[in-house]
Design a protein around this motif. Sequence first.
Motif, PDB file in Angstrom:
ATOM      1  N   GLY A   7     -35.619  -6.580  -9.599  1.00 39.25           N
ATOM      2  CA  GLY A   7     -36.233  -6.234 -10.840  1.00 39.25           C
ATOM      3  C   GLY A   7     -35.130  -5.748 -11.708  1.00 39.25           C
ATOM      4  O   GLY A   7     -35.548  -5.436 -12.936  1.00 39.25           O
ATOM      5  N   HIS A  24     -29.725 -14.057   4.619  1.00 39.24           N
ATOM      6  CA  HIS A  24     -31.061 -13.469   4.655  1.00 39.24           C
ATOM      7  C   HIS A  24     -31.593 -13.488   5.953  1.00 39.24           C
ATOM      8  O   HIS A  24     -31.379 -14.357   6.555  1.00 39.24           O
ATOM      9  N   PRO A  64     -26.920 -21.293  -2.601  1.00 37.01           N
ATOM     10  CA  PRO A  64     -27.868 -21.232  -1.663  1.00 37.01           C
ATOM     11  C   PRO A  64     -27.642 -22.463  -0.789  1.00 37.01           C
ATOM     12  O   PRO A  64     -28.026 -23.540  -1.104  1.00 37.01           O
ATOM     13  N   LEU A  68     -32.940 -17.355 -13.439  1.00 38.91           N
ATOM     14  CA  LEU A  68     -33.705 -18.529 -13.251  1.00 38.91           C
ATOM     15  C   LEU A  68     -33.891 -19.319 -14.852  1.00 38.91           C
ATOM     16  O   LEU A  68     -34.229 -20.571 -14.813  1.00 38.91           O
ATOM     17  N   ALA A  70     -30.573  -4.683  -5.498  1.00 32.34           N
ATOM     18  CA  ALA A  70     -31.449  -6.169  -5.867  1.00 32.34           C
ATOM     19  C   ALA A  70     -32.764  -5.980  -6.097  1.00 32.34           C
ATOM     20  O   ALA A  70     -33.621  -5.093  -5.374  1.00 32.34           O
ATOM     21  N   GLN A 105     -32.459  -4.715  -0.943  1.00 29.32           N
ATOM     22  CA  GLN A 105     -33.497  -5.579  -1.572  1.00 29.32           C
ATOM     23  C   GLN A 105     -34.784  -4.717  -1.965  1.00 29.32           C
ATOM     24  O   GLN A 105     -35.637  -4.593  -0.800  1.00 29.32           O
ATOM     25  N   VAL A 138     -28.531 -10.148  -9.057  1.00 29.97           N
ATOM     26  CA  VAL A 138     -29.742 -10.484  -9.715  1.00 29.97           C
ATOM     27  C   VAL A 138     -30.252 -11.948  -9.712  1.00 29.97           C
ATOM     28  O   VAL A 138     -29.164 -12.798  -9.725  1.00 29.97           O
ATOM     29  N   GLY A 139     -31.356 -12.270  -9.612  1.00 30.05           N
ATOM     30  CA  GLY A 139     -31.781 -13.516  -9.418  1.00 30.05           C
ATOM     31  C   GLY A 139     -32.779 -13.813 -10.456  1.00 30.05           C
ATOM     32  O   GLY A 139     -32.375 -14.964 -11.161  1.00 30.05           O
ATOM     33  N   PRO A 183     -28.447 -16.098  -4.653  1.00 31.83           N
ATOM     34  CA  PRO A 183     -28.599 -17.365  -4.175  1.00 31.83           C
ATOM     35  C   PRO A 183     -30.042 -17.569  -4.521  1.00 31.83           C
ATOM     36  O   PRO A 183     -30.904 -16.737  -4.067  1.00 31.83           O
ATOM     37  N   MET A 184     -30.342 -18.893  -4.940  1.00 27.14           N
ATOM     38  CA  MET A 184     -31.910 -19.139  -4.981  1.00 27.14           C
ATOM     39  C   MET A 184     -32.126 -20.347  -4.611  1.00 27.14           C
ATOM     40  O   MET A 184     -32.010 -21.522  -5.313  1.00 27.14           O
ATOM     41  N   ALA A 185     -32.387 -20.669  -3.491  1.00 23.31           N
ATOM     42  CA  ALA A 185     -32.701 -21.923  -2.780  1.00 23.31           C
ATOM     43  C   ALA A 185     -33.736 -22.803  -3.519  1.00 23.31           C
ATOM     44  O   ALA A 185     -34.971 -22.091  -3.706  1.00 23.31           O
ATOM     45  N   GLU A 191     -39.521  -4.919  -5.482  1.00 18.41           N
ATOM     46  CA  GLU A 191     -39.682  -5.732  -6.905  1.00 18.41           C
ATOM     47  C   GLU A 191     -39.001  -7.237  -6.743  1.00 18.41           C
ATOM     48  O   GLU A 191     -39.422  -8.146  -7.700  1.00 18.41           O
ATOM     49  N   SER A 230     -33.561 -23.690  -6.503  1.00 22.39           N
ATOM     50  CA  SER A 230     -33.796 -23.513  -8.002  1.00 22.39           C
ATOM     51  C   SER A 230     -32.428 -23.424  -8.779  1.00 22.39           C
ATOM     52  O   SER A 230     -32.149 -23.446  -9.922  1.00 22.39           O
ATOM     53  N   PHE A 244     -29.811 -18.548   5.455  1.00 24.21           N
ATOM     54  CA  PHE A 244     -31.015 -18.140   6.265  1.00 24.21           C
ATOM     55  C   PHE A 244     -30.781 -17.812   7.728  1.00 24.21           C
ATOM     56  O   PHE A 244     -30.006 -18.648   8.202  1.00 24.21           O
ATOM     57  N   TRP A 250     -41.570 -18.431  -7.411  1.00 21.30           N
ATOM     58  CA  TRP A 250     -40.524 -17.202  -7.075  1.00 21.30           C
ATOM     59  C   TRP A 250     -40.264 -16.756  -8.246  1.00 21.30           C
ATOM     60  O   TRP A 250     -39.491 -17.101  -9.190  1.00 21.30           O
ATOM     61  N   ALA A 251     -40.471 -15.347  -8.412  1.00 22.79           N
ATOM     62  CA  ALA A 251     -39.974 -14.408  -9.578  1.00 22.79           C
ATOM     63  C   ALA A 251     -40.022 -13.006  -9.148  1.00 22.79           C
ATOM     64  O   ALA A 251     -41.156 -12.707  -8.339  1.00 22.79           O
TER      65      ALA A 251
HETATM   66  C1  LIG Z   1     -36.390 -18.375  -7.106  1.00 24.54           C
HETATM   67  C2  LIG Z   1     -35.632 -17.403  -5.967  1.00 24.54           C
HETATM   68  C3  LIG Z   1     -35.094 -17.872  -4.873  1.00 24.54           C
HETATM   69  C4  LIG Z   1     -34.479 -17.175  -3.830  1.00 24.54           C
HETATM   70  N1  LIG Z   1     -33.890 -17.630  -2.986  1.00 24.54           N
HETATM   71  C5  LIG Z   1     -33.189 -16.872  -2.101  1.00 24.54           C
HETATM   72  C6  LIG Z   1     -32.262 -17.528  -1.309  1.00 24.54           C
HETATM   73  O1  LIG Z   1     -32.150 -18.843  -1.069  1.00 24.54           O
HETATM   74  N2  LIG Z   1     -31.319 -16.754  -0.314  1.00 24.54           N
HETATM   75  C7  LIG Z   1     -31.213 -15.254  -0.498  1.00 24.54           C
HETATM   76  O2  LIG Z   1     -30.623 -14.561   0.078  1.00 24.54           O
HETATM   77  N3  LIG Z   1     -32.138 -14.717  -1.607  1.00 24.54           N
HETATM   78  C8  LIG Z   1     -33.133 -15.484  -2.124  1.00 24.54           C
HETATM   79  N4  LIG Z   1     -33.768 -14.841  -2.989  1.00 24.54           N
HETATM   80  C9  LIG Z   1     -33.797 -13.346  -3.286  1.00 24.54           C
HETATM   81  C10 LIG Z   1     -32.596 -13.010  -3.988  1.00 24.54           C
HETATM   82  O3  LIG Z   1     -31.657 -12.932  -3.067  1.00 24.54           O
HETATM   83  C11 LIG Z   1     -32.616 -11.478  -4.627  1.00 24.54           C
HETATM   84  O4  LIG Z   1     -32.964 -10.541  -3.427  1.00 24.54           O
HETATM   85  C12 LIG Z   1     -33.811 -11.225  -5.538  1.00 24.54           C
HETATM   86  O5  LIG Z   1     -33.718 -12.189  -6.647  1.00 24.54           O
HETATM   87  C13 LIG Z   1     -33.502  -9.999  -6.407  1.00 24.54           C
HETATM   88  O6  LIG Z   1     -34.649  -9.711  -7.230  1.00 24.54           O
HETATM   89  P1  LIG Z   1     -35.043 -10.299  -8.752  1.00 24.54           P
HETATM   90  O7  LIG Z   1     -35.371 -11.798  -8.563  1.00 24.54           O
HETATM   91  O8  LIG Z   1     -35.889  -9.557  -9.119  1.00 24.54           O
HETATM   92  O9  LIG Z   1     -33.362 -10.348  -9.556  1.00 24.54           O
HETATM   93  C14 LIG Z   1     -34.401 -15.868  -4.129  1.00 24.54           C
HETATM   94  C15 LIG Z   1     -35.152 -15.269  -5.268  1.00 24.54           C
HETATM   95  C16 LIG Z   1     -35.579 -15.925  -6.347  1.00 24.54           C
HETATM   96  C17 LIG Z   1     -36.049 -15.389  -7.366  1.00 24.54           C
END
Ligand SMILES: Cc1cc2nc3c(=O)[nH]c(=O)nc-3n(C[C@H](O)[C@H](O)[C@H](O)COP(=O)(O)O)c2cc1C
Length: 352
Positions: free
Chosen positions: A216, A131, A41, A241, A214, A174, A236-237, A18-20, A177, A22, A70, A326-327
């Motif tokens: 990298g 989270h 998200p 993207l 999770a 998590q 994977v986040g 989930p990527m709030a 990375e 994005s 959250f 975020w990345a």
């Molecule tokens: C742009 C972005 C937004 C994120 N937002 C959330 C979120 O809203 N809730 C959450 O549990 N994790 C969030 N994460 C963290 C991810 O759950 C996860 O731990 C992470 O993406 C894994 O690493 P990676 O980005 O290298 O694949 C976010 C990550 C990114 C990159």
Amino acid sequence: MNRLCELLNLTFPVIQAPMAGSQGSALALAVSHAGGLGSLPAATLGLDALAAELQVLQGLGGRPYNVNFFCHTPPQPDATREARWNQALTPFYEQAGLAPPTGRATAARLPFNEAALAVLAMFKPPVVSFHFGLPTAASLQSIKAWGGKVLASATTVDEAVWLEAHGADVVIAQGWEAGGHRGMFLSDDLSSQMGLFALLPQVVRAVNVPVVAAGGIVDAPGVRAARALGADGVQVGTAFLWCPESQTHALHRAALASAQAHHTAVTNVFTGRPARGMVNRAMRELGDGQSCISPLAPAFPLAATAWGPLRASAEAAGSPDFTPLWAGQGAPHCQPHAAADLTRLLGEGWGE
Ligand SMILES: Cc1cc2nc3c(=O)[nH]c(=O)nc-3n(C[C@H](O)[C@H](O)[C@H](O)COP(=O)(O)O)c2cc1C
């Protein structure tokens, strides 16, 4: 059969993080249709928007999906600290020809609460992830009563053990990375945070529930490495993207495709909590000299308010200087794919 796939009814043990800010239901739909677990998200969604997005996900016709919240403790407002933060940002505003921030901070990100649970109860999502810890035992009981499975992020072995003991059905390990916010909740000591290669096997040994890796992971070899270290699946986040189904801001996409992607760091300057993003002017200039952490930032999520007008003005002029980008550390290794293709590519990595 992989036990994560069995528990969550998946074809591939691949969770789209989930990527709030994005992405919304479009990305989740594409991933779930392809046999992974798509995530919505909800941290920045109001209740009406949450209901509307959950309505869209009913289109999956019974395929699994995840809704993410959250679970932070709302901060005590602190006028002195907020005023100091406004002051710290004032030179940026003056340089941009804007009136400096003077007001009080507001919490744009609310933790999971009874009102959100009531909306969830109307849709009974098959998976709910958290989270920054877990909500109350009563909330978890309600989710489990409709058959919902509960996932939560751990950044240390202690957090993984705590999550299992408090009712998580799956622990997401998590690594350092990872892009976005650190899910840390038992400690705010950044020196406790571990890289995924060290964290994952230790979490696998410490808990009995399935463990998802999770941080990298962007391609099939990364998935294989996670499997070799004992993971039951991956989350994977950053790699998602890039997908056309994401709502990644154009400036964020451009940064991912540029040399900026080679340098990410953990910073608290955008929200007050540590999160990993591509280093930009805000992170560089507000850090303490050794890192991108500022001792002045108000508690999560109050640090965000003061950025609003400056960020909007810079973005309108095409600058990502004050935008959280975020990345994760795998960012330079990502390839543009449609979400379904990326899901299959990662999933096939598991089976190869
Ligand atoms: C742009 C972005 C937004 C994120 N937002 C959330 C979120 O809203 N809730 C959450 O549990 N994790 C969030 N994460 C963290 C991810 O759950 C996860 O731990 C992470 O993406 C894994 O690493 P990676 O980005 O290298 O694949 C976010 C990550 C990114 C990159």
